[in-house]
Scaffold this motif. Structure first.
Motif, PDB file in Angstrom:
ATOM      1  N   UNK A 119    -101.003 -35.340 -40.751  1.00 34.17           N
ATOM      2  CA  UNK A 119    -100.446 -35.834 -42.016  1.00 34.17           C
ATOM      3  C   UNK A 119    -101.500 -35.894 -43.116  1.00 34.17           C
ATOM      4  N   UNK A 120    -102.734 -35.554 -42.773  1.00 34.07           N
ATOM      5  CA  UNK A 120    -103.762 -35.445 -43.805  1.00 34.07           C
ATOM      6  C   UNK A 120    -103.796 -34.076 -44.455  1.00 34.07           C
ATOM      7  N   UNK A 121    -102.942 -33.161 -43.997  1.00 32.09           N
ATOM      8  CA  UNK A 121    -102.873 -31.835 -44.610  1.00 32.09           C
ATOM      9  C   UNK A 121    -102.435 -31.952 -46.070  1.00 32.09           C
ATOM     10  N   UNK A 122    -102.942 -31.053 -46.892  1.00 36.95           N
ATOM     11  CA  UNK A 122    -102.694 -31.104 -48.336  1.00 36.95           C
ATOM     12  C   UNK A 122    -101.590 -30.126 -48.712  1.00 36.95           C
ATOM     13  N   UNK A 123    -100.601 -30.633 -49.456  1.00 32.07           N
ATOM     14  CA  UNK A 123     -99.523 -29.793 -49.986  1.00 32.07           C
ATOM     15  C   UNK A 123     -99.403 -30.061 -51.481  1.00 32.07           C
ATOM     16  N   UNK A 124     -99.620 -29.019 -52.266  1.00 32.93           N
ATOM     17  CA  UNK A 124     -99.579 -29.118 -53.728  1.00 32.93           C
ATOM     18  C   UNK A 124    -100.475 -30.248 -54.230  1.00 32.93           C
ATOM     19  N   UNK A 151     -92.446 -37.856 -40.824  1.00 36.72           N
ATOM     20  CA  UNK A 151     -93.448 -37.203 -39.986  1.00 36.72           C
ATOM     21  C   UNK A 151     -93.324 -35.699 -40.152  1.00 36.72           C
ATOM     22  N   UNK A 152     -94.355 -34.985 -39.685  1.00 36.06           N
ATOM     23  CA  UNK A 152     -94.231 -33.530 -39.626  1.00 36.06           C
ATOM     24  C   UNK A 152     -93.673 -33.089 -38.276  1.00 36.06           C
ATOM     25  N   UNK A 153     -93.334 -34.046 -37.423  1.00 37.10           N
ATOM     26  CA  UNK A 153     -92.651 -33.813 -36.149  1.00 37.10           C
ATOM     27  C   UNK A 153     -93.307 -32.686 -35.356  1.00 37.10           C
ATOM     28  N   UNK A 154     -94.472 -32.987 -34.747  1.00 38.50           N
ATOM     29  CA  UNK A 154     -95.170 -31.961 -33.957  1.00 38.50           C
ATOM     30  C   UNK A 154     -94.330 -31.486 -32.789  1.00 38.50           C
ATOM     31  N   UNK A 190     -97.362 -26.067 -44.412  1.00 39.03           N
ATOM     32  CA  UNK A 190     -98.723 -25.875 -44.922  1.00 39.03           C
ATOM     33  C   UNK A 190     -99.070 -24.400 -44.774  1.00 39.03           C
ATOM     34  N   UNK A 191     -99.253 -23.724 -45.888  1.00 37.13           N
ATOM     35  CA  UNK A 191     -99.452 -22.280 -45.866  1.00 37.13           C
ATOM     36  C   UNK A 191    -100.941 -21.928 -45.806  1.00 37.13           C
ATOM     37  N   UNK A 192    -101.219 -20.839 -45.122  1.00 35.27           N
ATOM     38  CA  UNK A 192    -102.568 -20.287 -45.118  1.00 35.27           C
ATOM     39  C   UNK A 192    -103.581 -21.044 -44.290  1.00 35.27           C
ATOM     40  N   UNK A 193    -103.141 -21.853 -43.315  1.00 34.89           N
ATOM     41  CA  UNK A 193    -104.089 -22.667 -42.553  1.00 34.89           C
ATOM     42  C   UNK A 193    -104.770 -21.848 -41.457  1.00 34.89           C
ATOM     43  N   UNK A 194    -106.092 -22.020 -41.361  1.00 33.12           N
ATOM     44  CA  UNK A 194    -106.887 -21.473 -40.261  1.00 33.12           C
ATOM     45  C   UNK A 194    -107.410 -22.631 -39.431  1.00 33.12           C
ATOM     46  N   UNK A 195    -107.655 -22.395 -38.139  1.00 36.02           N
ATOM     47  CA  UNK A 195    -108.161 -23.476 -37.305  1.00 36.02           C
ATOM     48  C   UNK A 195    -109.077 -22.928 -36.224  1.00 36.02           C
ATOM     49  N   UNK A 203    -100.815 -28.360 -37.871  1.00 34.97           N
ATOM     50  CA  UNK A 203     -99.618 -28.407 -38.730  1.00 34.97           C
ATOM     51  C   UNK A 203     -98.650 -27.253 -38.504  1.00 34.97           C
ATOM     52  N   UNK A 204     -99.104 -26.185 -37.851  1.00 33.29           N
ATOM     53  CA  UNK A 204     -98.230 -25.027 -37.634  1.00 33.29           C
ATOM     54  C   UNK A 204     -97.302 -25.225 -36.444  1.00 33.29           C
ATOM     55  N   UNK A 205     -97.586 -26.216 -35.596  1.00 36.32           N
ATOM     56  CA  UNK A 205     -96.789 -26.436 -34.382  1.00 36.32           C
ATOM     57  C   UNK A 205     -95.823 -27.588 -34.621  1.00 36.32           C
ATOM     58  N   UNK A 206     -94.621 -27.241 -35.068  1.00 40.30           N
ATOM     59  CA  UNK A 206     -93.626 -28.257 -35.392  1.00 40.30           C
ATOM     60  C   UNK A 206     -92.298 -27.951 -34.729  1.00 40.30           C
ATOM     61  N   UNK A 207     -91.502 -28.990 -34.566  1.00 38.27           N
ATOM     62  CA  UNK A 207     -90.147 -28.807 -34.050  1.00 38.27           C
ATOM     63  C   UNK A 207     -89.287 -28.123 -35.104  1.00 38.27           C
ATOM     64  N   UNK A 208     -88.385 -27.288 -34.665  1.00 39.90           N
ATOM     65  CA  UNK A 208     -87.408 -26.718 -35.590  1.00 39.90           C
ATOM     66  C   UNK A 208     -86.367 -27.783 -35.924  1.00 39.90           C
TER      67      UNK A 208
END
Length: 697
Positions: A104-109, A202-205, A236-241, A629-634
């Protein structure tokens, strides 16, 4: 559908006015003198019929316009959770669960997802009407921040300011369980709350919710008064990890290359070009590679670098910053031993002679192996405080004091090499020390004079044999004249086996230490291994391999509790843990268990345990992979865990407060009816205008 102003519906009686006016107008006739009716009769079957049809169409349009205008003022609504007549009269308890985990610390806009969620809570409360009590919870760690009557938005704003972003895992579903449990206990039998609403932000992992299923009667009793509002977060677009970073070299010496393997993930839908990946040892950059990363794929990289000192080396693999910084680096550590201190416990000199020669040779060549011999059956106790590797020769029937010392040594991260013999094979189930991981004994095999077994298999990929400097290693393998029949019980790994398919060398690992067990003693009566040319380099490799303590490479996830075994000389000192940012926390040890517990692993990086200011242990903490952030429930997966008729999923692109109000009280439809009324009036004007033009012509 219902109406917020149903009394206005009496106005529908006015819809009969156009019909009445039309009927009255048709009964009024007007006499017009005309010279002949021949032309009028010619039009009777065409124009007059069209004129009458147009008149009835106008009546219909005017009637419909009146009906629609009346419906506009009666405020029709699509029915929500609550009946429209209950506005302002229904007591409600709202529970807000805010996910403040790492993702939830990911930045959006330009705004973090947690800050965005706080804004949704405040805006929603501004729109709520009626008697209201509120509960504010956080997930990491689960804690209720506020419970009471809602007074003002400023009151809640101050509460939300106390919920901070963390680096830990959310354990979202456990938090939901606690939330429902607590609500059920507090409201059971009171009858004071007409409605309960739970807002989960939540971002619902993409983690399974375990046994929590509100629709299942075997779990939590979800009443018909309970509603759920789910607020997934924008993508969250363009994330690398950095997905992983591990030291591959298990034989580590000063002046030798250390291999580090890293995996980098590109979670974007586009190729990322020229991404720099960097390797650091103790804060110094020792490796870098620039590479393209395919879209939605991961890629492996192998670094090789020289450590410039002995001791514990702290490493990190790092990539450039992006919208989610917590997964842009991965921490690890490894040790380069300055020397290896060995303690040899053996029952007789005959078993130690050739082993002593090999250890002396290693010590003279490398100057970093120290060893001390002791007969455990002649003394009542031994001290292993300054021992890195313990070598046991035919262990069996230790005194309670020695057995306790060995068990404590293994628990505190010490490694063991054991040569098993006749005494060990005669011990009950091979158990010589409680808690010591040695393989079980099934007796002995003694071959006739002149007969022998050969080593037919060895694990060439094991660190002991990988890149072994020998022209033909198979020819160097020893002959076995007698051996202990050992069984791993499914817990060990066979490194060398003989021609009857029984193990000669086995490795057993525990969370804290490594054990290597030979099924034969190191003397010519059992095997010619000590006489082989590769015995000394093999023994050297074994000592280096065992000296790399399992505990020094310990890596945990942020949010976990860590138990660290301590030697007795350190446990009595003043203990404190130093976190990655330098924060110091004093610790109270468990004197009985001889360990200390660290339960404040709340940030990623290196943690050092000090005793009276001296570093005695360390570990690294990394962000859980579940916080990606890329691993979320549909949406479909998420909704399957909640009652379908009492759950509203508010998408990230919706107006959240408006969506909540619409779900609670329904959606007002007067705008649709107003647009329809205007369309009908426009049609009536057009039809009437056409009629006038035709009459003038």
């Amino acid at each position: 559908m219902s109406f917020l102003a149903p009394s206005v519906l009496w106005g529908l009686l006015a819809a009969s006015a156009p019909i009445i006016i039309h009927l009255v107008s048709t009964r009024r006739t007007q006499t017009v003198n005309f010279s002949t009716v021949r032309f009028i009769k010619a039009l009777e079957h065409d124009t007059i019929k069209k004129l009458k049809l147009r008149q009835w169409l106008l009546v219909l349009l005017r009637t419909l316009a009146v009906v629609l205008l009346v419906l506009v003022f009666s405020r029709p609504v699509k029915t929500g959770y609550f009946p429209s007549w209950a506005v302002g009269d229904r007591s409600t308890r709202m529970g807000f669960l805010l996910d403040n985990s790492g993702s939830m610390g990911a930045i959006y806009e330009g705004v973090s997802l947690l800050k965005r969620s706080k804004s949704i809570v405040l805006k929603t409360l501004q729109r709520v009407e009626g008697k209201l009590s509120a509960d504010i919870y956080q997930t990491t760690p689960f804690k209720r921040r506020f419970s009471g009557e809602f007074q003002s938005v400023e009151q809640i704003r101050d509460i939300l300011s106390e919920i901070h972003e963390t680096s830990g895992r959310d354990h979202l579903w456990q938090a939901v369980e606690e939330l429902l449990n607590q609500s059920m206990i507090e409201t059971r039998g009171t009858g004071a709350i007409a409605n309960e609403e739970f807002f989960i932000l939540s971002d619902f992992p993409a983690t399974a919710p375990g046994h929590w299923e509100p629709e299942s009667p075997t779990n939590y009793e979800v009443s018909s008064a309970q509603r759920f509002y789910l607020f997934p977060q924008p993508e969250i677009e363009g994330n690398l990890s950095v997905l992983s970073a591990d030291v591959q070299s298990q034989l580590r010496l000063l002046g030798q290359l250390v291999s580090v393997e890293a995996t980098i993930g590109n979670h974007a839908r586009a190729l990322r070009k020229n991404v720099p990946i960097q390797l650091y040892f103790d804060g110094n950059r020792v490796g870098q590679v620039v590479s393209d990363l395919p879209a939605s794929e991961s890629k492996d990289f192998v670094f090789q670098a020289f450590p410039n000192r002995t001791g514990s080396i702290r490493g990190v693999v790092e990539i450039p910053e992006d919208g989610f910084e917590l997964d842009n680096r991965r921490f690890f550590q490894f040790s380069i031993p300055p020397r290896i201190r060995c303690k040899v416990l053996g029952p007789s000199q005959e078993h130690l002679t050739l082993l002593r020669v090999a250890l002396t040779s290693i010590s003279q060549d490398s100057l970093f192996v120290e060893f001390e011999e002791q007969d455990p059956y002649e003394v009542g106790t031994v001290s292993l405080e300054k021992t890195d590797v313990l070598i046991l020769i035919d262990p069996a029937d230790f005194s309670p004091a020695i057995a306790k010392e060995i068990a404590a040594f293994a628990k505190q991260g010490g490694s063991i090499m054991a040569f098993l013999g006749e005494r060990y094979s005669n011990s009950f189930d091979g158990t010589v020390v409680e808690g010591l991981s040695l393989p079980n004994s099934r007796g002995m095999t003694v071959l006739a004079e002149g007969s022998f077994h050969e080593v037919t298999k060895y694990d060439a990929k094991h660190p002991l044999f990988r890149n072994f400097q020998a022209i033909n290693l198979s020819r160097e393998m020893p002959r076995i004249f007698k051996h202990v029949k050992i069984a791993d019980g499914g817990e060990g790994k066979v490194i060398m086996s003989i021609s009857n398919n029984e193990p000669l060398l086995m490795e057993i690992r525990t969370p804290y230490s490594k054990v290597l067990a030979f099924a034969a003693l190191p003397n010519p009566e059992w095997t010619d291994l000590p006489l082989r040319g590769f015995f000394v380099p093999l023994l050297h490799r074994i000592l280096v391999y065992l000296a790399a303590s399992e505990s020094e490479g310990r890596s945990v996830e942020v949010g976990e509790t860590v138990n660290i075994p301590l030697q007795r000389q350190f446990i009595s000192g003043q203990l404190e843990i130093v976190g990655p940012t330098g924060r110091r926390t004093k610790l109270v040890p468990d004197y009985v268990g001889e360990l200390v517990t660290v339960d404040e692993v709340d940030e990623a990086g290196l943690y050092r345990l000090l005793s009276n200011g001296e570093e005695v242990s360390s570990f690294v903490a990394n962000v859980s992979p579940a916080e990606n952030p890329a691993k979320r429930l549909t949406e479909e997966e998420l909704l399957s865990f909640f009652p379908s008729d009492r759950t509203r999923l508010v998408r990230s692109d919706e107006n959240a407060p408006a969506a909540v109000i619409a779900a609670r009280w329904g959606t007002e439809l007067w705008r649709l009816f107003l647009v329809a009324a205007l369309a009908v009036l426009s049609a009536e004007t057009w039809v009437g205008r056409v009629k006038g033009e035709r009459s003038r012509s």
